[in-house]
Design a protein around this motif. Structure first.
Motif, PDB file in Angstrom:
ATOM      1  N   SER A  34      69.242 -66.232 -10.252  1.00  0.00           N
ATOM      2  CA  SER A  34      69.628 -64.834 -10.441  1.00  0.00           C
ATOM      3  C   SER A  34      68.424 -64.063 -10.956  1.00  0.00           C
ATOM      4  N   PRO A  35      67.812 -63.197 -10.140  1.00  0.00           N
ATOM      5  CA  PRO A  35      68.190 -62.913  -8.761  1.00  0.00           C
ATOM      6  C   PRO A  35      67.779 -64.054  -7.829  1.00  0.00           C
ATOM      7  N   PRO A  36      68.368 -64.129  -6.624  1.00  0.00           N
ATOM      8  CA  PRO A  36      67.996 -65.171  -5.654  1.00  0.00           C
ATOM      9  C   PRO A  36      66.510 -65.107  -5.312  1.00  0.00           C
ATOM     10  N   GLN A  37      65.952 -66.263  -4.904  1.00  0.00           N
ATOM     11  CA  GLN A  37      64.509 -66.336  -4.651  1.00  0.00           C
ATOM     12  C   GLN A  37      64.214 -67.055  -3.337  1.00  0.00           C
ATOM     13  N   ILE A  38      63.050 -66.746  -2.787  1.00  0.00           N
ATOM     14  CA  ILE A  38      62.472 -67.520  -1.688  1.00  0.00           C
ATOM     15  C   ILE A  38      61.087 -67.969  -2.158  1.00  0.00           C
ATOM     16  N   LYS A  39      60.889 -69.287  -2.173  1.00  0.00           N
ATOM     17  CA  LYS A  39      59.592 -69.831  -2.608  1.00  0.00           C
ATOM     18  C   LYS A  39      58.832 -70.324  -1.389  1.00  0.00           C
ATOM     19  N   ILE A  40      57.608 -69.819  -1.234  1.00  0.00           N
ATOM     20  CA  ILE A  40      56.762 -70.154  -0.087  1.00  0.00           C
ATOM     21  C   ILE A  40      55.514 -70.861  -0.612  1.00  0.00           C
ATOM     22  N   SER A  41      55.252 -72.054  -0.122  1.00  0.00           N
ATOM     23  CA  SER A  41      54.075 -72.804  -0.567  1.00  0.00           C
ATOM     24  C   SER A  41      53.375 -73.415   0.648  1.00  0.00           C
ATOM     25  N   GLY A  42      52.057 -73.537   0.528  1.00  0.00           N
ATOM     26  CA  GLY A  42      51.272 -74.097   1.622  1.00  0.00           C
ATOM     27  C   GLY A  42      49.867 -73.549   1.620  1.00  0.00           C
ATOM     28  N   ILE A  43      49.236 -73.496   2.802  1.00  0.00           N
ATOM     29  CA  ILE A  43      47.871 -72.983   2.923  1.00  0.00           C
ATOM     30  C   ILE A  43      47.864 -71.492   2.600  1.00  0.00           C
ATOM     31  N   SER A  44      46.876 -71.072   1.821  1.00  0.00           N
ATOM     32  CA  SER A  44      46.850 -69.716   1.264  1.00  0.00           C
ATOM     33  C   SER A  44      47.061 -68.630   2.305  1.00  0.00           C
ATOM     34  N   ARG A  45      46.288 -68.673   3.398  1.00  0.00           N
ATOM     35  CA  ARG A  45      46.375 -67.585   4.381  1.00  0.00           C
ATOM     36  C   ARG A  45      47.766 -67.506   5.011  1.00  0.00           C
ATOM     37  N   ASP A  46      48.398 -68.678   5.241  1.00  0.00           N
ATOM     38  CA  ASP A  46      49.730 -68.685   5.837  1.00  0.00           C
ATOM     39  C   ASP A  46      50.787 -68.233   4.840  1.00  0.00           C
ATOM     40  N   VAL A  47      50.641 -68.613   3.567  1.00  0.00           N
ATOM     41  CA  VAL A  47      51.584 -68.160   2.531  1.00  0.00           C
ATOM     42  C   VAL A  47      51.572 -66.639   2.444  1.00  0.00           C
ATOM     43  N   CYS A  48      50.392 -66.048   2.511  1.00  0.00           N
ATOM     44  CA  CYS A  48      50.278 -64.582   2.420  1.00  0.00           C
ATOM     45  C   CYS A  48      50.952 -63.899   3.616  1.00  0.00           C
ATOM     46  N   SER A  49      50.686 -64.407   4.821  1.00  0.00           N
ATOM     47  CA  SER A  49      51.257 -63.764   6.009  1.00  0.00           C
ATOM     48  C   SER A  49      52.776 -63.939   6.060  1.00  0.00           C
ATOM     49  N   VAL A  50      53.271 -65.132   5.695  1.00  0.00           N
ATOM     50  CA  VAL A  50      54.716 -65.359   5.683  1.00  0.00           C
ATOM     51  C   VAL A  50      55.384 -64.507   4.606  1.00  0.00           C
ATOM     52  N   SER A  51      54.730 -64.371   3.459  1.00  0.00           N
ATOM     53  CA  SER A  51      55.288 -63.542   2.379  1.00  0.00           C
ATOM     54  C   SER A  51      55.475 -62.106   2.829  1.00  0.00           C
ATOM     55  N   LEU A  52      54.512 -61.580   3.565  1.00  0.00           N
ATOM     56  CA  LEU A  52      54.625 -60.203   4.063  1.00  0.00           C
ATOM     57  C   LEU A  52      55.810 -60.065   5.024  1.00  0.00           C
ATOM     58  N   GLU A  53      56.011 -61.077   5.870  1.00  0.00           N
ATOM     59  CA  GLU A  53      57.126 -61.013   6.819  1.00  0.00           C
ATOM     60  C   GLU A  53      58.468 -61.116   6.096  1.00  0.00           C
ATOM     61  N   VAL A  54      58.545 -61.943   5.053  1.00  0.00           N
ATOM     62  CA  VAL A  54      59.789 -62.051   4.278  1.00  0.00           C
ATOM     63  C   VAL A  54      60.079 -60.740   3.561  1.00  0.00           C
ATOM     64  N   GLN A  55      59.054 -60.127   2.984  1.00  0.00           N
ATOM     65  CA  GLN A  55      59.251 -58.842   2.301  1.00  0.00           C
ATOM     66  C   GLN A  55      59.729 -57.766   3.270  1.00  0.00           C
ATOM     67  N   GLU A  56      59.263 -57.820   4.521  1.00  0.00           N
ATOM     68  CA  GLU A  56      59.733 -56.863   5.527  1.00  0.00           C
ATOM     69  C   GLU A  56      61.197 -57.124   5.878  1.00  0.00           C
ATOM     70  N   MET A  57      61.597 -58.386   5.931  1.00  0.00           N
ATOM     71  CA  MET A  57      63.003 -58.719   6.166  1.00  0.00           C
ATOM     72  C   MET A  57      63.881 -58.167   5.048  1.00  0.00           C
ATOM     73  N   VAL A  58      63.432 -58.321   3.811  1.00  0.00           N
ATOM     74  CA  VAL A  58      64.177 -57.796   2.658  1.00  0.00           C
ATOM     75  C   VAL A  58      64.290 -56.274   2.746  1.00  0.00           C
ATOM     76  N   ARG A  59      63.187 -55.630   3.111  1.00  0.00           N
ATOM     77  CA  ARG A  59      63.189 -54.161   3.204  1.00  0.00           C
ATOM     78  C   ARG A  59      64.180 -53.683   4.267  1.00  0.00           C
ATOM     79  N   GLN A  60      64.211 -54.369   5.411  1.00  0.00           N
ATOM     80  CA  GLN A  60      65.106 -53.975   6.491  1.00  0.00           C
ATOM     81  C   GLN A  60      66.572 -54.126   6.089  1.00  0.00           C
TER      82      GLN A  60
END
Length: 345
Positions: free
Chosen positions: A231-257
């Motif tokens: 609470s609040p719910p979370q999404i944890k993304i781990s891995g290679i730095s460049r991929d974590v950053c790009s995936v994080s941006l896409e998840v944030q866009e999903m949340v915004r939509q």
């Protein structure tokens, strides 16, 4: 009172002067409700709403609907009333002892008040977004009904096949082997990154969003964990730095939509209480548009637009907003209705 009928008026006259806690309760009369709680105006909106909510819980009522208390003859500011009513509802909703009251509605008939109530709700969402249990997830269950426990989502780790790499280190001494192992670990850690996104909207993720997360995980060097019990719910993304950053941006866009969609649905719900657009169905019976189309039509008319394209029964229509006529691609024209909902209903 006119809509409720003489029976309710007679009950009010009978109980006049006998009220306790600032209200009296009568039967619903001709209205589509079992009881009516009549408030004695004292300009203490928050206190009155709180008393009514606790009365409903004590009487084991399942739902209650409020008008915008005090904005009529009492002349109170709708922004102030919105804040006080929502304060009372939030405090009530957070009480763990609440068992019976499941739905709370605020019915607003004046268009100019919608913005004040919407902004009051939005203000609380923004200020409480990092609290242990945000007011929004709690209060939503009352405004739109509680979800059954079977619908609650669980902690989810999206499945990902990981190919392990094994290093075998040989050296002249244990000291040099240890140094080589430490160097390799440092290289790996430098490329590793973890990011956690926390937002109440994550609780609304359905199969579509989960499928997108799975595709992202397959295509990138990341592991994604969906922590819905937090609470609040979370999404944890781990891995290679460049991929974590790009995936994080896409998840944030999903949340915004999703947030944008929920806000549109909320606005459409509020507007639907004021005005209803209809099209002819079978047997010349008019049918209400879905709430989003209803909002689009009303906004277009208020903005004095000439035309708006809509879908009716999966067919494209061009609506003339001045004549309320809709014409399809083959030139067939039908008449629409715009019905302002009566306060007395």
């Amino acid at each position: 009172m006119d809509a409720a009928g003489s029976q309710v008026a007679d009950e009010c006259a009978q109980y006049a002067g006998q009220y306790q806690n600032g209200f009296i309760t009568t039967q619903g009369g001709k209205l589509l409700c079992s009881k009516i709680i009549h408030l004695i105006t004292d300009n203490q909106v928050k206190s009155q709403v709180s008393k009514v909510l606790h009365e409903c819980e004590q009487r084991m009522y399942k739902s209650v609907a409020f008008p915008a208390i005090g904005t009529g003859q009492a002349g109170q500011s709708s922004a102030k009333v919105a804040d006080e009513m929502l304060d009372a509802i939030v405090e009530f909703a957070r009480q763990k002892s609440v068992q019976h009251l499941q739905t709370i509605k605020i019915v607003i008939f004046q268009t100019n008040m919608l913005t004040d109530f919407y902004e009051s709700m939005k203000k609380r969402e923004d200020s409480d977004s990092s609290s242990t249990e945000s007011w929004l997830s709690t209060i939503k269950s009352f405004f739109w009904g509680k979800k059954q426990s079977a619908e609650k989502k669980k902690f989810t780790i999206l499945k990902k096949k990981v190919n392990l790499v094994i290093f075998q280190i040989c050296g002249e001494s244990q000291e040099k082997v240890d140094a080589a192992e430490s160097w390799i670990k440092d290289l790996i850690l430098k490329e590793q990154f973890e990011n956690t996104i926390s937002d109440e909207t994550i609780e609304s993720f359905d199969e579509k969003q989960i499928a997108i997360l799975e595709d992202l995980q397959r295509g990138k060097q990341v592991t994604i964990e969906l922590l819905n019990k937090r609470s609040p719910p979370q999404i944890k993304i781990s891995g290679i730095s460049r991929d974590v950053c790009s995936v994080s941006l896409e998840v944030q866009e999903m949340v915004r939509q999703i947030k944008s969609s929920e806000e549109e649905q909320s606005k459409a719900e509020l507007l639907y209480n004021l005005v209803e657009w209809r099209y002819p169905g079978s047997n010349d019976i008019f049918v209400a548009f879905d709430k989003l189309t209803n909002m689009q039509l009303e906004h277009a008319k208020m903005a004095k637009k000439l035309y708006l394209n809509v879908k009716i029964k999966k067919k494209n229509y061009k609506v003339d907003l001045s004549t309320l006529k809709a014409t399809d691609d083959q030139g067939k024209t039908i008449s629409l209705q715009r019905v302002a909902k009566d306060e007395g209903k």
